[in-house]
Design a protein around this motif. Structure first.
Motif, PDB file in Angstrom:
ATOM      1  N   THR A 122       0.857  -1.180   0.000  1.00  0.00           N
ATOM      2  CA  THR A 122       0.000   0.000   0.000  1.00  0.00           C
ATOM      3  C   THR A 122       0.894   1.231   0.000  1.00  0.00           C
ATOM      4  O   THR A 122       1.792   1.344   0.832  1.00  0.00           O
ATOM      5  CB  THR A 122      -0.901   0.026   1.256  1.00  0.00           C
ATOM      6  OG1 THR A 122      -1.656  -1.172   1.301  1.00  0.00           O
ATOM      7  CG2 THR A 122      -1.825   1.227   1.239  1.00  0.00           C
ATOM      8  N   ILE A 123       0.620   2.143  -0.918  1.00  0.00           N
ATOM      9  CA  ILE A 123       1.358   3.400  -0.968  1.00  0.00           C
ATOM     10  C   ILE A 123       0.334   4.519  -0.843  1.00  0.00           C
ATOM     11  O   ILE A 123      -0.629   4.561  -1.605  1.00  0.00           O
ATOM     12  CB  ILE A 123       2.154   3.542  -2.279  1.00  0.00           C
ATOM     13  CG1 ILE A 123       3.160   2.406  -2.400  1.00  0.00           C
ATOM     14  CG2 ILE A 123       2.852   4.902  -2.325  1.00  0.00           C
ATOM     15  CD1 ILE A 123       3.883   2.373  -3.723  1.00  0.00           C
ATOM     16  N   ARG A 124       0.533   5.393   0.149  1.00  0.00           N
ATOM     17  CA  ARG A 124      -0.400   6.497   0.325  1.00  0.00           C
ATOM     18  C   ARG A 124       0.341   7.698   0.869  1.00  0.00           C
ATOM     19  O   ARG A 124       1.380   7.564   1.524  1.00  0.00           O
ATOM     20  CB  ARG A 124      -1.554   6.108   1.236  1.00  0.00           C
ATOM     21  CG  ARG A 124      -1.173   5.876   2.690  1.00  0.00           C
ATOM     22  CD  ARG A 124      -2.410   5.539   3.526  1.00  0.00           C
ATOM     23  NE  ARG A 124      -2.077   5.307   4.903  1.00  0.00           N
ATOM     24  CZ  ARG A 124      -1.997   6.251   5.833  1.00  0.00           C
ATOM     25  NH1 ARG A 124      -2.235   7.502   5.534  1.00  0.00           N
ATOM     26  NH2 ARG A 124      -1.692   5.953   7.079  1.00  0.00           N
ATOM     27  N   GLU A 125      -0.193   8.857   0.595  1.00  0.00           N
ATOM     28  CA  GLU A 125       0.397  10.091   1.092  1.00  0.00           C
ATOM     29  C   GLU A 125       0.008  10.263   2.555  1.00  0.00           C
ATOM     30  O   GLU A 125      -1.130   9.995   2.948  1.00  0.00           O
ATOM     31  CB  GLU A 125      -0.098  11.283   0.276  1.00  0.00           C
ATOM     32  CG  GLU A 125       0.609  12.563   0.624  1.00  0.00           C
ATOM     33  CD  GLU A 125       0.263  13.703  -0.320  1.00  0.00           C
ATOM     34  OE1 GLU A 125       0.657  14.832  -0.008  1.00  0.00           O
ATOM     35  OE2 GLU A 125      -0.397  13.461  -1.345  1.00  0.00           O
ATOM     36  N   LEU A 126       0.955  10.714   3.367  1.00  0.00           N
ATOM     37  CA  LEU A 126       0.708  10.946   4.790  1.00  0.00           C
ATOM     38  C   LEU A 126       0.328  12.396   5.029  1.00  0.00           C
ATOM     39  O   LEU A 126       0.892  13.300   4.415  1.00  0.00           O
ATOM     40  CB  LEU A 126       1.953  10.631   5.614  1.00  0.00           C
ATOM     41  CG  LEU A 126       2.400   9.178   5.657  1.00  0.00           C
ATOM     42  CD1 LEU A 126       3.694   9.072   6.439  1.00  0.00           C
ATOM     43  CD2 LEU A 126       1.336   8.300   6.275  1.00  0.00           C
ATOM     44  N   GLY A 127      -0.598  12.585   5.934  1.00  0.00           N
ATOM     45  CA  GLY A 127      -0.924  13.933   6.388  1.00  0.00           C
ATOM     46  C   GLY A 127       0.114  14.405   7.377  1.00  0.00           C
ATOM     47  O   GLY A 127       0.856  13.612   7.957  1.00  0.00           O
ATOM     48  N   ASP A 128       0.157  15.707   7.608  1.00  0.00           N
ATOM     49  CA  ASP A 128       1.143  16.278   8.531  1.00  0.00           C
ATOM     50  C   ASP A 128       1.039  15.672   9.928  1.00  0.00           C
ATOM     51  O   ASP A 128       2.047  15.443  10.586  1.00  0.00           O
ATOM     52  CB  ASP A 128       0.994  17.796   8.614  1.00  0.00           C
ATOM     53  CG  ASP A 128       1.418  18.491   7.331  1.00  0.00           C
ATOM     54  OD1 ASP A 128       2.217  17.895   6.561  1.00  0.00           O
ATOM     55  OD2 ASP A 128       0.959  19.624   7.101  1.00  0.00           O
ATOM     56  N   SER A 129      -0.165  15.384  10.393  1.00  0.00           N
ATOM     57  CA  SER A 129      -0.337  14.847  11.748  1.00  0.00           C
ATOM     58  C   SER A 129       0.184  13.416  11.859  1.00  0.00           C
ATOM     59  O   SER A 129       0.481  12.952  12.951  1.00  0.00           O
ATOM     60  CB  SER A 129      -1.813  14.893  12.145  1.00  0.00           C
ATOM     61  OG  SER A 129      -2.585  14.069  11.291  1.00  0.00           O
ATOM     62  N   GLU A 130       0.303  12.708  10.745  1.00  0.00           N
ATOM     63  CA  GLU A 130       0.773  11.316  10.773  1.00  0.00           C
ATOM     64  C   GLU A 130       2.289  11.191  10.686  1.00  0.00           C
ATOM     65  O   GLU A 130       2.836  10.137  10.994  1.00  0.00           O
ATOM     66  CB  GLU A 130       0.181  10.533   9.597  1.00  0.00           C
ATOM     67  CG  GLU A 130      -1.322  10.377   9.641  1.00  0.00           C
ATOM     68  CD  GLU A 130      -1.813   9.675   8.393  1.00  0.00           C
ATOM     69  OE1 GLU A 130      -2.177   8.493   8.506  1.00  0.00           O
ATOM     70  OE2 GLU A 130      -1.811  10.305   7.315  1.00  0.00           O
ATOM     71  N   LEU A 131       2.963  12.222  10.252  1.00  0.00           N
ATOM     72  CA  LEU A 131       4.399  12.129   9.993  1.00  0.00           C
ATOM     73  C   LEU A 131       5.212  11.722  11.202  1.00  0.00           C
ATOM     74  O   LEU A 131       6.202  11.016  11.071  1.00  0.00           O
ATOM     75  CB  LEU A 131       4.927  13.440   9.421  1.00  0.00           C
ATOM     76  CG  LEU A 131       4.441  13.768   8.016  1.00  0.00           C
ATOM     77  CD1 LEU A 131       4.974  15.132   7.593  1.00  0.00           C
ATOM     78  CD2 LEU A 131       4.853  12.712   7.030  1.00  0.00           C
TER      79      LEU A 131
END
Length: 107
Positions: A75-84
């Motif tokens: 799975t490839i997905r963009e992370l939100g700032d809160s998840e980094l």
């Protein structure tokens, strides 16, 4: 080796092992197009994942001691700032992403 080729190779190995159609290490590595040393490296990786992998000298094949199979999901997905802060990720095509590739098997 790029990840797609690596995972394709692992899936081919798994299929041949499940059907107990590998031959000895020389035959198995030749069928996969890799060296014997690479074969043993990948066999060790399968064992490290917890697959019950063995070799039968009489029938000259690798086999699983229990019925199981390797299943690879990517799975490839963009992370939100809160998840980094929660993940170790990287830069993928200019976007901060996390790549998850859990390997599971059913016994």
């Amino acid at each position: 080796m790029n990840p797609k080729k690596y995972f394709d190779l692992m899936e081919r190995m798994d299929q041949m092992i499940r059907f107990e159609n590998t031959g000895d290490a020389s035959e198995f590595s030749e069928r996969l197009g890799i060296s014997r040393r690479q074969l043993y490296y990948y066999v060790d990786e399968l064992k490290d994942l917890g697959l019950p992998l063995s070799y039968n000298r009489n029938s000259k094949t690798f086999f699983y001691e229990k019925k199981c199979m390797l299943k690879i999901n990517i799975t490839i997905r963009e992370l939100g700032d809160s998840e980094l802060s929660d993940y170790k990720g990287g830069n993928f095509f200019g976007k901060t992403c996390i790549v998850q590739y859990p390997c599971t098997f059913a016994v």
